[in-house]
Design a protein around this motif. Structure first.
Motif, PDB file in Angstrom:
ATOM      1  N   THR A 142      18.777  64.298  56.806  1.00 58.04           N
ATOM      2  CA  THR A 142      19.940  65.174  56.685  1.00 58.04           C
ATOM      3  C   THR A 142      19.533  66.621  56.890  1.00 58.04           C
ATOM      4  O   THR A 142      20.209  67.371  57.580  1.00 58.04           O
ATOM      5  CB  THR A 142      20.603  64.985  55.309  1.00 58.04           C
ATOM      6  N   ASP A 143      18.406  67.012  56.293  1.00 52.09           N
ATOM      7  CA  ASP A 143      17.915  68.379  56.458  1.00 52.09           C
ATOM      8  C   ASP A 143      17.574  68.661  57.909  1.00 52.09           C
ATOM      9  O   ASP A 143      17.853  69.744  58.423  1.00 52.09           O
ATOM     10  CB  ASP A 143      16.685  68.631  55.587  1.00 52.09           C
ATOM     11  N   SER A 198      20.749  69.153  59.876  1.00 55.01           N
ATOM     12  CA  SER A 198      21.347  70.431  59.493  1.00 55.01           C
ATOM     13  C   SER A 198      20.597  71.577  60.161  1.00 55.01           C
ATOM     14  O   SER A 198      21.216  72.522  60.647  1.00 55.01           O
ATOM     15  CB  SER A 198      21.310  70.611  57.976  1.00 55.01           C
ATOM     16  N   ARG A 199      19.274  71.510  60.180  1.00 58.27           N
ATOM     17  CA  ARG A 199      18.483  72.556  60.829  1.00 58.27           C
ATOM     18  C   ARG A 199      18.788  72.621  62.321  1.00 58.27           C
ATOM     19  O   ARG A 199      18.867  73.695  62.898  1.00 58.27           O
ATOM     20  CB  ARG A 199      16.993  72.297  60.618  1.00 58.27           C
ATOM     21  N   GLU A 221      21.627  71.780  63.780  1.00 58.35           N
ATOM     22  CA  GLU A 221      22.956  72.387  63.935  1.00 58.35           C
ATOM     23  C   GLU A 221      22.885  73.899  63.750  1.00 58.35           C
ATOM     24  O   GLU A 221      23.517  74.646  64.492  1.00 58.35           O
ATOM     25  CB  GLU A 221      23.943  71.782  62.925  1.00 58.35           C
TER      26      GLU A 221
END
Length: 80
Positions: free
Chosen positions: A52-53, A56-57, A59
């Protein structure tokens, strides 16, 4: 707290421990099995958070590139 191990898994741990270590294995087998299940569950949760991280990074990086491109167009006086 309450564990999420199935009864069948506890019995397999107990009988496996019994066959490997005798009477003490009746208690040690399920304990070792529960520690293994706990560590695999913790690893799975950490991997999900890591994935998930990472997305997110990615994006955030894409947004920064888009915003910097738009900023460069404004600075240079380009319009659409």
């Amino acid at each position: 707290g309450k564990g999420n191990m199935s009864t069948l898994l506890v019995f397999l741990g107990a009988f496996g421990g019994l066959s490997a270590w005798g009477f003490i294995g009746l208690f040690v087998g399920p304990l070792i099995l529960s520690l293994f299940v706990f560590s695999m569950d913790s690893y799975r949760n950490a991997w999900i958070i890591y994935q998930t991280d990472q997305s997110s990074r990615e994006e955030i990086r894409k947004r920064r590139v888009r915003n910097s491109d738009a900023g460069q167009k404004i600075i240079s006086g380009e319009t659409r």
